[in-house]
Design a protein around this motif. Structure first.
Motif, PDB file in Angstrom:
ATOM      1  N   PRO A   1       0.833  -1.248   0.061  1.00  0.00           N
ATOM      2  CA  PRO A   1      -0.027  -0.126  -0.028  1.00  0.00           C
ATOM      3  C   PRO A   1       0.807   1.284   0.039  1.00  0.00           C
ATOM      4  N   TYR A   2       1.968   1.113   0.272  1.00  0.00           N
ATOM      5  CA  TYR A   2       2.973   2.313   0.531  1.00  0.00           C
ATOM      6  C   TYR A   2       3.137   2.873  -0.917  1.00  0.00           C
ATOM      7  N   ASP A   3       3.272   1.771  -2.008  1.00  0.00           N
ATOM      8  CA  ASP A   3       3.802   2.463  -3.287  1.00  0.00           C
ATOM      9  C   ASP A   3       2.854   1.719  -4.520  1.00  0.00           C
ATOM     10  N   GLY A   4       1.757   1.040  -3.947  1.00  0.00           N
ATOM     11  CA  GLY A   4       1.091   0.201  -5.094  1.00  0.00           C
ATOM     12  C   GLY A   4       1.846  -0.872  -6.011  1.00  0.00           C
ATOM     13  N   GLU A   5       2.940  -1.122  -5.608  1.00  0.00           N
ATOM     14  CA  GLU A   5       3.662  -2.384  -6.352  1.00  0.00           C
ATOM     15  C   GLU A   5       3.379  -3.428  -5.938  1.00  0.00           C
ATOM     16  N   SER A   6       3.308  -4.491  -6.848  1.00  0.00           N
ATOM     17  CA  SER A   6       3.046  -6.017  -6.474  1.00  0.00           C
ATOM     18  C   SER A   6       4.176  -6.936  -6.618  1.00  0.00           C
ATOM     19  N   TRP A   7       4.356  -7.685  -5.656  1.00  0.00           N
ATOM     20  CA  TRP A   7       5.472  -8.569  -5.613  1.00  0.00           C
ATOM     21  C   TRP A   7       5.087 -10.265  -5.217  1.00  0.00           C
ATOM     22  N   LYS A   8       5.927 -10.887  -5.896  1.00  0.00           N
ATOM     23  CA  LYS A   8       5.676 -12.195  -5.803  1.00  0.00           C
ATOM     24  C   LYS A   8       6.509 -12.978  -5.020  1.00  0.00           C
ATOM     25  N   ALA A   9       7.909 -12.414  -5.069  1.00  0.00           N
ATOM     26  CA  ALA A   9       8.827 -13.115  -4.041  1.00  0.00           C
ATOM     27  C   ALA A   9       8.739 -12.630  -2.547  1.00  0.00           C
ATOM     28  N   VAL A  10       8.746 -13.430  -1.482  1.00  0.00           N
ATOM     29  CA  VAL A  10       8.517 -12.814  -0.121  1.00  0.00           C
ATOM     30  C   VAL A  10       9.864 -12.173   0.128  1.00  0.00           C
ATOM     31  N   SER A  11      10.871 -12.413  -0.629  1.00  0.00           N
ATOM     32  CA  SER A  11      12.062 -11.570  -0.263  1.00  0.00           C
ATOM     33  C   SER A  11      12.231  -9.945  -0.683  1.00  0.00           C
ATOM     34  N   ASP A  12      10.891  -9.600  -1.192  1.00  0.00           N
ATOM     35  CA  ASP A  12      10.927  -8.475  -1.712  1.00  0.00           C
ATOM     36  C   ASP A  12       9.647  -7.640  -0.835  1.00  0.00           C
ATOM     37  N   VAL A  13       9.174  -8.099   0.184  1.00  0.00           N
ATOM     38  CA  VAL A  13       8.439  -7.415   1.257  1.00  0.00           C
ATOM     39  C   VAL A  13       9.003  -7.705   2.544  1.00  0.00           C
ATOM     40  N   ASP A  14       8.649  -6.670   3.256  1.00  0.00           N
ATOM     41  CA  ASP A  14       8.971  -6.630   4.841  1.00  0.00           C
ATOM     42  C   ASP A  14       7.536  -6.515   5.592  1.00  0.00           C
ATOM     43  N   ILE A  15       7.393  -6.611   6.800  1.00  0.00           N
ATOM     44  CA  ILE A  15       6.469  -6.341   7.794  1.00  0.00           C
ATOM     45  C   ILE A  15       6.984  -5.131   8.445  1.00  0.00           C
ATOM     46  N   ASP A  16       6.134  -4.148   8.031  1.00  0.00           N
ATOM     47  CA  ASP A  16       6.655  -2.762   8.558  1.00  0.00           C
ATOM     48  C   ASP A  16       5.623  -2.521   9.932  1.00  0.00           C
ATOM     49  N   HIS A  17       6.336  -2.012  10.909  1.00  0.00           N
ATOM     50  CA  HIS A  17       5.612  -1.451  11.907  1.00  0.00           C
ATOM     51  C   HIS A  17       5.152  -0.202  11.892  1.00  0.00           C
ATOM     52  N   MET A  18       3.939   0.393  11.815  1.00  0.00           N
ATOM     53  CA  MET A  18       3.395   1.599  11.435  1.00  0.00           C
ATOM     54  C   MET A  18       4.140   2.442  12.327  1.00  0.00           C
ATOM     55  N   VAL A  19       4.028   2.551  13.396  1.00  0.00           N
ATOM     56  CA  VAL A  19       4.928   3.242  14.623  1.00  0.00           C
ATOM     57  C   VAL A  19       6.215   2.296  15.015  1.00  0.00           C
ATOM     58  N   PRO A  20       7.379   2.863  14.219  1.00  0.00           N
ATOM     59  CA  PRO A  20       8.330   1.778  14.624  1.00  0.00           C
ATOM     60  C   PRO A  20       9.047   1.795  15.894  1.00  0.00           C
ATOM     61  N   LEU A  21       9.539   0.801  16.284  1.00  0.00           N
ATOM     62  CA  LEU A  21       9.685   0.289  17.559  1.00  0.00           C
ATOM     63  C   LEU A  21      10.615   1.566  18.119  1.00  0.00           C
ATOM     64  N   LYS A  22      11.686   2.113  17.450  1.00  0.00           N
ATOM     65  CA  LYS A  22      12.709   3.056  17.988  1.00  0.00           C
ATOM     66  C   LYS A  22      11.744   4.313  18.332  1.00  0.00           C
TER      67      LYS A  22
END
Length: 212
Positions: free
Chosen positions: A96-117
Motif C-alpha cells: 500500500p505504500y507504493d502500489g507495487e505488486s510482488w511475488k517473492a517474499v524476499s521483496d516485502v517486509d512487515i513494517d511496524h506503522m509506528v517504528p519500535l525506536k
C-alpha cells in the motif's frame, strides 16, 4: 479476513490503487482520527538512549508453528503458500505504500506503522518487556503492514514529518493508522509530527470499502 479496495477521489491515483489491497483492523474514520490526534500528548523529542530492538520481542508465536510475521504475510497476500514449518514460500503482495505488486517474499517486509525506536522514545522505554512484546506483535490495530522492503528500510524509525509513503493517495490512511496506534498505546507525538499527521489526514483522498 476482508480485503479492501481504495475508492479514490483523485483520478490520477486510480491506476496505482485499483487492485484489491488488504488492510489490518482498526483503521479509524477521518473524524475519529482527528479527535484522537487532538488528544495525544505533544512533547519535545528526547531520546532516552538505551534502545535495542531486542527490548521489543517480535514475531511471537501466533498459532502452532506460525508466528506473527507469517500471520501477517498470509493476511496481506493472495495465493500464499507455506511449508510444513509455516514459512511462506510464495504468494502475491501489493504494497500500500507504493502500489507495487510482488511475488517473492524476499521483496516485502512487515513494517511496524509506528517504528519500535519511535515508540521507545515516546513512552515505551518506561514499559515492561511484556508490554513492548504486545506492541511489537499487535495484530488488532493498524500497526503491522506488508510493504515493499526497500521502503521499510527507507522509513526506518522516522515519523511522518520526516518520511511519507511514495503513494500520496495513501497519506490519509497512513496518518489515520499512525494516530490510532499512538492513541491505543498512549504514546506521545512531537509538534512537527502532529502537524504532518493533521495535513495528511485532511487530504482525505481515499477510503477503504469492502471488496466485492
Amino acid at each position: 479476513m476482508k480485503l479492501y479496495i481504495f475508492l479514490l477521489a483523485a483520478a490520477s491515483a486510480v491506476d496505482a490503487a485499483s487492485a484489491p489491497m488488504p488492510a489490518p483492523p482498526g483503521i479509524p474514520s477521518q473524524s475519529i482520527a482527528q479527535t484522537e490526534l487532538s488528544s495525544l500528548a505533544v512533547k519535545a523529542f528526547v531520546d532516552p538512549g538505551g534502545y535495542n530492538r531486542d527490548l521489543f520481542p517480535h514475531w511471537s508465536t501466533q498459532s502452532g508453528a506460525c508466528n506473527i510475521r507469517e500471520y501477517v504475510l498470509k493476511r496481506d497476500g493472495t495465493n500464499v503458500v507455506t511449508n510444513s514449518a509455516c514459512a511462506t514460500t510464495s504468494g502475491t503482495w501489493v504494497s500500500p505504500y507504493d502500489g507495487e505488486s510482488w511475488k517473492a517474499v524476499s521483496d516485502v517486509d512487515i513494517d511496524h506503522m509506528v517504528p519500535l525506536k519511535n515508540a521507545w522514545a515516546n513512552g515505551a522505554s518506561r514499559w515492561t518487556t511484556a508490554k513492548r512484546e504486545q506492541f511489537a506483535n499487535d495484530i488488532l490495530s493498524p500497526q503491522l503492514w506488508t510493504v515493499t522492503d526497500n521502503l521499510n528500510q527507507a522509513k526506518g524509525d522516522k515519523s511522518p514529518d520526516a518520511w511519507k509513503p511514495p503513494l500520496t493517495s495513501f497519506y490519509c490512511t497512513y496518518a489515520k493508522s499512525w494516530v490510532q496506534v499512538k492513541y491505543k498505546w498512549e504514546l506521545s507525538i512531537t509538534s512537527a509530527e502532529k502537524s504532518a499527521l493533521a495535513s495528511m489526514i485532511n487530504t482525505s483522498t481515499l477510503q477503504y470499502i469492502p471488496a466485492s
